[in-house]
Design a protein around this motif. Structure first.
Motif, mmCIF file in Angstrom:
data_model
loop_
_atom_site.group_PDB
_atom_site.id
_atom_site.type_symbol
_atom_site.label_atom_id
_atom_site.label_comp_id
_atom_site.label_asym_id
_atom_site.label_seq_id
_atom_site.Cartn_x
_atom_site.Cartn_y
_atom_site.Cartn_z
ATOM 1 N N UNK A 35 0.411 -1.474 0.269
ATOM 2 C CA UNK A 35 -0.142 -0.183 -0.197
ATOM 3 C C UNK A 35 0.622 0.543 0.100
ATOM 4 N N UNK A 36 1.593 1.356 0.743
ATOM 5 C CA UNK A 36 3.004 2.653 1.135
ATOM 6 C C UNK A 36 3.771 2.864 -0.563
ATOM 7 N N UNK B 154 2.045 6.516 -7.100
ATOM 8 C CA UNK B 154 0.549 7.160 -7.235
ATOM 9 C C UNK B 154 0.984 9.158 -7.394
ATOM 10 N N UNK B 155 2.051 8.956 -6.737
ATOM 11 C CA UNK B 155 2.772 10.573 -6.226
ATOM 12 C C UNK B 155 3.801 10.909 -6.660
#
Length: 56
Positions: free
Chosen positions: A42-43, A49-50
């Motif tokens: 998840x991280x 995405x960022x």
């Protein structure tokens, strides 16, 4: 080289041999590993995405 915590090298094998080991000791490490791996995924995905670019 694999380093094991002291509990895995001494306490747990003795508890297994004496029959005093609680059943949750068998379930907890795989569950903790799965939760940690899921959190890492998840991280990582949030970081991807960022990500904008290396040039900014």
């Amino acid at each position: 080289m694999v380093c094991l915590p002291l509990a895995f090298a001494s306490f747990i094998p003795v508890q297994i041999l004496t029959g005093k080991l609680d059943p949750w000791w068998f379930a907890a490490p795989p569950i903790a590993a799965a939760v940690t791996a899921a959190l890492a995924v998840l991280v990582f995905r949030a970081g991807v995405k960022a990500y904008d670019s290396a040039g900014h």
